[in-house]
Every structure is written in structure tokens, then in C-alpha cells.
Design a protein around this motif. Structure first.
Motif, short mmCIF file in Angstrom:
data_model
loop_
_atom_site.label_atom_id
_atom_site.label_comp_id
_atom_site.label_asym_id
_atom_site.label_seq_id
_atom_site.Cartn_x
_atom_site.Cartn_y
_atom_site.Cartn_z
N THR A 189 0.92 -51.16 -35.26
CA THR A 189 -0.18 -51.47 -34.33
C THR A 189 -1.02 -52.55 -35.00
O THR A 189 -0.89 -52.78 -36.20
N LEU B 287 3.33 -42.00 -32.27
CA LEU B 287 2.01 -42.63 -32.15
C LEU B 287 1.22 -42.07 -30.97
O LEU B 287 -0.01 -42.07 -30.97
N PRO C 124 -1.65 -44.14 -37.15
CA PRO C 124 -0.47 -45.01 -37.30
C PRO C 124 -0.03 -45.11 -38.76
O PRO C 124 1.16 -45.11 -39.06
#
Lengths: 395, 327, 312
Positions: free
Chosen positions: B274, B192, B262
Motif C-alpha cells: 500500500t 489486508l 499492511p
């Protein structure tokens, strides 16, 4: 017969201003920054509304009339040229907006409008004419970004000229130029005024511009016009202490003085050989640097002072002399010829004589007090003789 | 003259802008309002902004606390006169009573209990904070070198930075994804964060800012005996705070809100979601009104931090977000 | 003197080295990688990739699903760009000319640029829900208002029910566009407001003196030309952002890209092919097309700005 009259009463920036400008006259509005001179000009132009009073142009009250319909042209401090248009297009703009209808100005449709070509040709001729007068013909195809400050200044003038307005309004048009160019443009503007024979209203904070170009000067301070008169009168015969102090470089000298019941003026215990209209009171005596003579000894009967500083300008020498007056130190500036001044050394005692004919007396509220006529002939003559003598020494 | 008059034009402008404002604010209104209402109110589209806030039963809570066998047996022994069904009903009634709640509370409690929203928020903070920190650590010295140090190849490096400014990250998502997969890094914080550690935009921005810092300041620091390394962190960093703050807002807002990346690198592992990913997952059920309340509550929780911060420091936020305009 | 020069040179390289390394590894190599992959049939964990030449690109140009992709993307870009710029400019002009209250509208219009787009797309999909949504309920409440029925569409909708904004293939992409405009125009408005405050006031005074009587005259003569550089920039950034639309489609649709792929925008196609279906070759080819669109937009912008450099 056009004349611009303007009466105006406002509480904040302008406190009741009255100004009449004759046709073809060059009038300067001069004063320190924030005195309301630009506001006054913008009210005349119609860019701002006055909170009272009227603006008359050739006996026509223009209240509520749009700026463009007032038949005025304005030259701005920053020139305000349209950066995306060429010089020629800039100068054409006021004509296009005045002479072409909305339909004729439409981006594409306008091209179809009948008679548009003919009008355009007439406009281009007018632009070329103005460009010739200002000697900017070679620049017509350039963009403002490619021009120097002086050239932009001329283009701004040209844009104002093409409309042949009733009056030109100029808001500090020279303040963005460098010193040398400014002096040059002063002469050029004055010549242009003579050549066009048009009315100019010129706003500046620079007294030199006002003195060199104008037919008349209006000195403004704190939202009021203190005096409107010719440059000579403003300089020699100011009606207000603030006018006397604002106009003239170096600044006029002032000394505290008294007037007795007979109007006799006494400065630092010495009588000035003139009498003023008015009773006993505290006053201010003012004298320009060229109206004070300096002696190396007490023989001339001057005020005793001490030489503090010499400023040599080549043609002239300004001498700064310090003296005690009413418990405070005062500095007087005297103009002298360099040869004469060379003999004096800093720190040496000197004696100052004020020319009583040229001295100006102001009362406590700053208003000018007139001398009583006729002049007492004999003493005045002596004084003049002494003054001439001083110049003779210098020469 | 005209200044204090009622103006038709002004009123008309306000009318037009007000209609626009209502449309723009509509989803925010819907989101907040729905997050406060009961499922019934949502389904029937009633209840104004706040809903009636009448007491309702939390069915999830009831399901969780359904009376167990042992409890029923125990109750029967205590109250011998009743048969099993009656005891069950009585017990269930108590459970229902205990599970009574207000719609607003129900929605927000479910938002956190039905999905690990807290964990998502924490992930969001970890990811955005690490991205920003790493970006600064990489970009600041580079920007300083490009602005103030003379070395062979400097113009080439700067040219490369300008070239990279043209590259949209989406275009290189696939090769990056493959590389991360080959390294076994998909479904990790590293996946990420790593692709964002280099912000050419940050380098460019800080370099432009450092160009305006006078050389004298750096020379004075050198005269004081500072090395280049301490100049970067002790002299340049403090002078760059305003620019850095704008960049921080730009970076945090874009990565907090980012959904695309993501989505690419986190496949399945919910503990790495997230906030936007978590919300998308939440959407899964669709359908009835009992889900919309908690979903809108989650959306509110996710959107709120940035919106509140924006309302508190509008000028800085607008400055930071329109930074991308400098490209 | 020389010692500092040498130190500076060494420090210079030391300072750019990490950034340079990352730039090459994370940005430049992947670009080359994507370009190469687009000519192969690579898939993760699959057999050794084969070189397929232009086959991937051929598919994109010929197969109907990619026709849908190009159509959806172009529809979105060509709708959202002019609308969000026009609305942004309009809002900025109105707000700039207001005597009071401008700050309020500015705040409200900028809110969507701040809010998480995924969350807001989900909220919009709820607001546009055919039965639960507030939009259709509000529209429906106007049914019976006489003059509105003059509008054929509205009249028909009142009788047959308001559309399934997300589910009807003739509305889906336009609904996506609507949310795109909703999200984007406030950003443009802020940029235009900044541009407007930097227009010198004296130019407006000059225009007034020159006889620009109407608001349109002033706009043509001063405002619009002075906003030129802002507009070039706004157009570029809006185009680029429009090509990147992804969140709205994902927020709207659980699976796929709307009814009959009517909202099959380019990034969604790339994601679906490259990640979900593991057809990385074709995904990379889509990525290259996307890259070309963005880079060309940026280069055109730079050319225009260079041309107008002598503006100020």
C-alpha cells in the motif's frame, strides 16, 4: 436619589431612545420581538456598546464602565446558571467575584489568605437571606440540572438579589415557564419588587406581564419607544395607533373614518358625536371590544353588520361581526355578556354602536388626535345611557 | 466604541497562531519544496521553494541508455576516422543530451519509475474501497436490526458491540496474523481487507443514527409491502447518507494512512504494498540528495489526495475524522 | 400484526448474524487467543508450543530491553498527552476569540491529522537531518544573534553543532514526541472548538454581570467547567492514540527503534518480537499489556462521564 437616564442614538436597531427610570420603580419594556428592547437592556447592562448616547445611573455616566462595576444585576431568559456549581455556589459567585481579591480566589493559595473565612461567612449569610426570601433554602446544595424551571428561575433571581444592586434588569425571565407557572410568578415578582423596594427594568414581549406588574410601561417598536406611561394610560389613552394595537387582547378594532374641516368625525357615513382637533383628513377610528355595544335590531342606530363567529370564554363572550367598510370587509370584535349573546345566532344581522367617549382617533401617520373640549354634554350623556342600558340587558 | 479600534490583543493572538501555523506547515513546505529541487540544491540546502529548475541530467536515464556494443560498432563503421573511445564519448554525449530534464520533472518521473508507485496507489484504492464497502454491507443491516427490530437477544448483541468498541485492533494483530498465516492468506488482498470487514464502530454509529429515524417511516414502508431486506437498502440507506458519508471519510482516511497492519501481513511481496508501505521501502537507500527529491515526490503524491480532498470539503472531513470522538 | 413480529424477529437475527459471526471470529476469539498465547512460547512453524506460565510477563518486567520499552512508551504517552491537549485547548481558545482569520488556522492545524503519518514522519526525519535538514540550518542561521546566546543550550549548540535529533539517544524519544504532538494537537483543537461553540453565550453575560473581570475569571467560572465533558473525552482519546504510536518510529528509523532503543515503544516492541522475530508468546504478552492500558483508560472515562451525567 438614583435614576437611570438613557439617551441613545443609533441608526440600526435603536433610533434614539430616551427613558428615565425613577428609584424603586418597576418599568417594563414591551414590544414585539426584534423591536430592540433586549438590545436596550443589554446596553444598560453594559453587555453591548451603544453607537451613541449615554447611560446614566444615579447621575453617573457609565460609558466605558464594565458591566460588573455598574451595580446592576441581570436575570436572563435562560437563567444562565452555572451548571457545575450548586445553587449556593451559584448565588455566592457574584459576591466572591466582588468581595474577594484575585489572590483570595486562587484555587489552593486562596485558602491561606487572611480574613478570607470571615468574608466567606458574611457572604453565606447573605445567600441564606436571599434563599429565605425566595423560599429556596432546601435547594441550596442541589445542582441546577436537578431543579424545575420555576426553581431555576428563583435561583437566578436569588443570584441577582444577593448583591443588592441599584437595579435589576430582567430579560424575559418568565418566557421559559409554562403558562400556569408564569401567571403565578407574575404575582410573585410584583410582590418581590414591593418587598425589596428596588428598581426593576423588565423586558417582555408579553403585554399581560407588562400590564400586571409594572408601575410604568415603555412600548417599543422598530427601535423606538412609542410611549412611556402607566399601564392604565397605555391601555386607555394610547398616543399611537401601534401602541393601541399592540396592547390589549383581543386586539383593538379599527375602522376607516373621515374628519371634516370642523373636526367632526364620520365613520361609515355616520357622524360620531365628538369633534377632534385638526382639519379635514382621512383618519382611523379605534375602539376596544368592550367599548362597542351590539344590538339585535336597528333601534339603537348602530352600524349594520353580520355575526360571523362567537368565542365563549365563560365570563365573557367575544362576538365577531363582519361589515363592509370602504369596499373591504372588516371584522369587529365585541365583548358581550354571555346571556345577552346567546340570543344571537351566527349569520344574523346585528347593529354595532361605538362608545364615542372611549373611541380613539388616529391620523394617517398613526398619531393620536385629541377630542375637542369641552365635550358636548347632552349627546354624550345619551350615549352613556345607552351603553349602560346595554350592560343592563346583559346582566 | 471598541469595535473598530486596532487591538493589541488581537494582533498578539495572530502572532502566536502564525508562529504555530509556520511550525505545523513546515514539513509540508519541506516536502513540496524538496520534491521540486535538484539533488545539488537539496544537498546544499539552497534554491528557495522552487529551486532554480536548471537543466540537469537524469543519471538513471543515462545508465539505462548507455551505448551498447553494437551501437558503438555501427557508429564506428559510419565514422571510420574515430577510435572507439571517441565514438563512445560522442554517443554518451547524445544520450546525456536526451536525458536532460528539469529537476521537478526528474523527481516526479523517478518517483513513478524507480518504484511501482502507481501500483501502490492502485493497491491503496482497492484496499480502502473494499474495506469500506464490506463494512457497510455488514454493518448497515446489523445497525438497522439493533435500532429498529425487536428480537430476542438484541440487547445482548448490542452489549457485545459496546464491549468490542473497547478492543484496539493492534492488540489482536498477532492471533489474526497467525490465523491468516495458517490459512495461507498472508501476502494477499484478503489479508489486508478481512480483519477490517467488521467495524463495530460503524455498527454503533449507524445504530445511533437509525434510532433517530421515526418508526413511522419504516411502518409506512411495510404498509407499502416492502420486506425488511428492501427496507434496509431502499429506505434506511438513503436516509443514512449524511452519516454514511462521515463514516466513509473516517474509514477511508484511516485505512489509506494505515501503516501498521499492511506492515504485519505483507512481507516482501512488493506488488501488494500500500502507499505507506511503499514509501517506507523507498526510504531504504537514505543518504544522498538524488534520492530525497524522488522520495519527497512520492510522499507528495501519497499525501496529496486526502489533503486536497480535505481542503475542498473541510467541514465534512473534520466531521468524519472527529467521529472517532463518539466512541 | 403477529406476522410482522415474527418476520421482524427472523429478519433481526438474519441481519445481525454476519456481523455477529465476524465479531466473534475477528475480535473476540483473537482476544482470547492472544491471552492464551501470552502464556506459551508459541512460534509460527516452530515445534509444538509449550505452556510457560507467567514467564513472558516476568521477562517483560525484568529484562532491560522491556524496561526500555516501558520507559519509552510512558515517556511518549505522558509527554504527548498533556502537550497535545494543552496546545489543542490553547489554539482553540485563541482561534475562538479571534475576530477574523480563525478558519485559516483551524485548517492549517488540522492538516497533520489528515496526512499519512508514515509519509510525514519521513519528511520530518529529512527536515531534522543533521546536514541536509532545514531545521538545523534555520537554527544555525540564528547563531550570532546576541540575546539568543543567553540561552546556554543554544550557545553550546552554536559552538559544537546542533544535535542529531534522531541519532542522539538523549534527543531521540523527545523528537518522536514532538512529531506526535505535531500530529495530534489539531485533532484536539477541533474537538475543543466544537465544545466552545456549544457554551451558551448567556453564561458569559452572566459571568460578566457577576463581576468576572479578567479573562482568567471567565475561563475558571464558565469555559473550563463547561468544557469538562469535552476534556474527559479528549484526554481518553489522546491517551489511547498515544499508546498506539508506531508509524513515527518506523518512519524515523530504518532498523530498530532509535539509538540504544530509546524509542522502543510498545507497539514497535510487539511487532519486532511477534512478527519479525517470530516470538509470538512474548509478543502476545506485550499485546495484553497494551490492551490493558487501553481498556483501563476507556473504563475510567466511562466512570467519570457517568458521574457527571446530570451536568446539562
Amino acid at each position: 436619589m438614583r435614576n437611570i437616564r438613557k439617551t441613545f442614538a443609533s441608526t440600526q436597531v435603536l433610533k434614539g431612545v430616551e427613558l428615565e427610570v425613577a428609584d424603586g420603580e418597576f418599568v417594563s419594556l414591551v414590544g414585539p420581538s426584534g423591536c430592540g428592547k433586549s438590545t436596550l437592556l443589554r446596553i444598560i447592562a453594559g453587555l453591548e456598546d451603544g453607537s451613541g448616547g449615554d447611560v446614566l445611573i444615579g447621575n453617573r455616566n457609565v460609558a466605558g464602565i464594565r458591566p460588573s462595576a455598574r451595580d446592576l444585576a441581570m436575570v436572563f431568559q435562560s437563567y444562565a446558571l452555572y451548571p457545575h456549581l450548586s445553587v449556593e455556589e451559584n448565588m455566592l459567585t457574584p459576591l466572591r467575584l466582588r468581595d474577594l481579591s484575585l489572590a483570595e480566589r486562587l484555587p489552593l493559595l486562596g485558602l491561606l489568605a487572611p480574613g478570607r473565612k470571615k468574608k466567606l461567612r458574611a457572604m453565606q449569610a447573605a445567600v441564606l437571606d436571599a434563599a429565605r426570601t425566595l423560599k429556596i433554602e432546601p435547594l441550596l446544595q442541589r445542582k441546577p440540572g436537578q431543579l424545575s424551571g420555576g426553581q431555576r428561575q428563583r435561583v437566578a433571581l436569588g443570584r441577582a438579589m444577593v448583591r443588592k444592586p441599584a437595579a435589576f434588569l430582567m430579560d424575559e425571565p418568565l418566557s421559559n415557564l409554562d403558562a400556569a407557572l408564569r401567571v403565578h410568578m407574575r404575582a410573585e415578582l410584583a410582590e418581590l419588587h414591593r418587598a425589596l423596594g428596588a428598581t426593576f427594568i423588565y423586558v417582555t414581549h408579553d403585554q399581560a406581564e407588562a400590564l400586571t406588574m409594572s408601575d410604568r410601561i415603555a412600548v417599543m417598536m422598530g427601535g423606538e419607544i412609542l410611549q412611556t406611561a402607566s399601564p392604565d394610560q397605555i391601555y386607555d389613552d394610547p398616543q399611537d395607533l401601534r401602541v393601541a394595537e399592540f396592547i390589549g387582547s383581543p386586539k383593538i378594532n379599527t375602522l376607516p373614518a373621515e374628519v371634516d374641516a370642523d373636526g367632526r368625525v364620520t365613520v361609515l357615513g355616520r357622524a360620531l358625536r365628538r369633534r377632534v382637533v385638526g382639519g379635514a383628513q382621512e383618519v382611523t377610528l379605534a375602539a376596544r371590544p368592550e367599548h362597542v355595544a351590539i344590538d339585535p335590531d336597528a333601534a339603537g342606530g348602530g352600524l349594520e353588520a353580520r355575526l360571523i363567529h362567537k368565542e365563549n370564554l365563560g365570563s365573557d363572550m367575544f362576538l365577531h361581526a363582519g361589515l363592509e367598510a370602504g369596499g373591504t370587509r372588516r371584522r369587529l370584535v365585541v365583548r358581550a355578556a354571555p346571556q345577552m349573546a346567546r340570543g344571537l345566532s351566527i349569520g344574523a344581522p346585528v347593529w354595532l354602536r361605538i362608545d364615542p367617549d372611549k373611541a380613539l382617533v388616529f391620523n394617517a401617520s398613526g398619531a393620536r388626535m385629541a377630542f375637542r373640549e369641552p365635550v358636548g354634554t347632552a349627546p354624550a350623556a345619551t350615549v352613556r345611557a345607552i351603553a349602560v342600558g346595554a350592560v343592563a340587558v346583559g346582566a | 466604541m471598541i469595535a473598530h479600534r486596532f487591538s493589541v490583543a488581537e494582533t498578539l493572538k495572530h502572532a502566536v497562531l502564525m508562529v504555530g501555523a509556520l511550525i505545523v506547515a513546515l514539513p509540508f513546505y519541506v516536502m513540496l519544496s524538496t520534491s521540486l529541487k535538484s539533488p545539488g540544491e537539496i544537498e546544499r540546502n539552497e534554491g528557495g521553494f522552487f529551486g532554480a529548475q536548471a537543466v540537469m541530467t537524469d543519471e538513471y536515464c543515462v545508465k539505462r541508455n548507455e551505448p551498447e556494443r553494437a551501437a558503438i560498432e555501427a557508429a564506428r563503421r559510419a565514422q571510420p576516422g574515430l577510435d572507439e573511445t571517441a565514438v563512445r564519448t560522442a554517443l554518451l554525449a547524445t544520450v546525456r543530451e536526451n536525458c536532460a530534464t528539469r529537476p521537478a520533472i526528474f523527481n516526479y518521473v523517478s518517483a513513478f519509475s524507480e518504484a511501482p508507485l502507481l501500483l501502490y496507489l492502485l493497491n491503496g484504492i482497492i484496499v480502502t474501497a473494499s474495506i469500506f464497502l464490506l463494512q457497510v454491507i455488514v454493518a448497515l443491516p446489523a445497525a438497522y436490526a439493533l435500532a429498529k427490530l425487536k428480537f430476542w437477544g438484541r440487547d445482548l448483541v448490542f452489549g457485545l458491540v459496546l464491549f468490542c468498541l473497547l478492543i484496539p485492533v493492534h492488540a489482536i494483530a498477532l492471533p489474526l496474523y497467525i490465523a491468516l498465516a495458517k490459512l495461507g492468506l498472508t501476502n494477499s488482498y484478503a489479508a489486508l481487507v478481512i480483519p477490517w470487514t467488521i467495524s463495530v464502530f460503524g455498527i454503533f454509529l449507524m445504530r445511533q443514527f437509525f434510532m433517530t429515524v421515526p418508526d413511522d417511516l419504516i411502518d409506512a414502508a411495510r404498509m407499502d409491502g416492502m420486506g425488511e431486506f428492501s427496507i434496509v437498502w431502499k429506505v434506511m440507506l438513503p436516509t443514512a447518507i449524511p452519516a454514511l458519508l462521515a463514516f466513509a471519510i473516517f474509514s477511508v482516511v484511516s485505512h489509506w494512512n494505515d501503516y501498521f497492519w499492511p506492515r504485519v501481513v505483507v512481507t516482501g511481496d512488493r506488488s501488494l504494498f500500500t502507499p505507506p508501505l511503499g514509501l517506507h521501502e523507498f526510504r531504504g537507500g537514505g543518504g544522498d540528495g538524488s534520492l530525497y527529491g524522488p522520495m519527497m515526490a512520492s510522499a507528495t503524491v501519497i499525501v496529496a489526495p486526502l489533503v486536497v480532498a480535505f481542503l475542498l470539503a473541510q467541514r465534512r472531513f473534520i466531521e468524519g475524522i472527529t467521529l472517532s470522538g463518539m466512541k | 400484526m403477529t406476522t410482522t413480529t415474527v418476520a421482524a424477529r427472523r429478519a433481526g437475527w438474519a441481519f445481525v448474524a454476519p456481523a455477529l459471526t465476524l465479531m466473534v471470529l475477528i475480535l473476540l476469539l483473537p482476544i482470547a487467543g492472544a491471552a492464551l498465547l501470552s502464556f506459551t512460547d508459541y512460534s509460527l512453524g516452530g515445534s509444538a508450543p509449550a505452556w510457560v506460565g507467567l514467564e513472558n510477563y516476568e521477562k517483560i518486567l525484568t529484562q532491560s530491553r522491556y524496561r526500555a520499552m516501558l520507559e519509552a512508551t510512558l515517556t511518549y504517552v505522558l509527554t504527548v498527552t498533556p502537550l497535545s491537549i494543552g496546545l489543542g485547548l490553547g489554539a482553540a481558545l485563541l482561534i475562538h476569540s479571534l475576530r477574523w482569520g480563525g478558519a485559516f488556522y483551524k485548517t492549517v492545524f488540522f492538516l497533520p491529522a489528515m496526512a499519512t503519518l508514515m509519509a510525514m514522519s519521513i519528511v520530518w526525519s529529512f527536515a531534522l537531518h543533521p546536514t541536509l535538514g532545514v531545521v538545523n540550518a534555520t537554527l544555525g542561521s540564528f547563531c550570532g544573534t546576541g540575546w539568543l546566546h543567553q540561552w546556554g543550550w543554544f550557545d553550546a549548540a552554536c559552538r559544537n553543532g546542533f544535535p542529531l535529533w534522531l541519532g542522539d539517544r538523549s534527543y531521540a524519544i523527545w523528537t518522536v514526541c514532538f512529531v506526535g504532538v505535531w500530529q495530534g494537537f489539531g485533532f484536539n483543537m477541533v474537538l475543543y472548538l466544537a465544545g466552545l461553540t456549544s457554551v451558551p453565550r448567556e453564561l458569559y453575560n452572566a459571568a460578566e454581570m457577576d463581576g468576572a473581570r479578567t479573562a482568567w475569571d471567565r475561563f475558571r467560572l464558565v469555559t473550563w467547567p463547561m468544557l469538562g465533558p469535552t476534556t474527559v473525552f479528549v484526554v481518553t482519546i489522546t491517551l489511547i492514540r498515544s499508546f498506539q504510536v508506531f508509524d513515527i518510529v518506523e518512519g524515523f528509523y530504518e532498523q530498530g527503534a532509535g539509538p540504544s532503543r530509546s524509542a522502543y515503544v510498545i507497539l514497535f516492541a510487539m511487532y519486532e518480537k511477534g512478527i519479525r522475530e517470530n516470538l509470538i508468546g512474548i509478543g502476545a504478552a506485550i499485546a495484553m499489556i497494551f490492551l490493558a492500558c487501553v481498556v483501563i483508560t476507556s473504563l475510567v472515562q466511562q466512570r467519570i462521564l457517568e458521574k457527571k451525567a446530570h451536568y446539562a
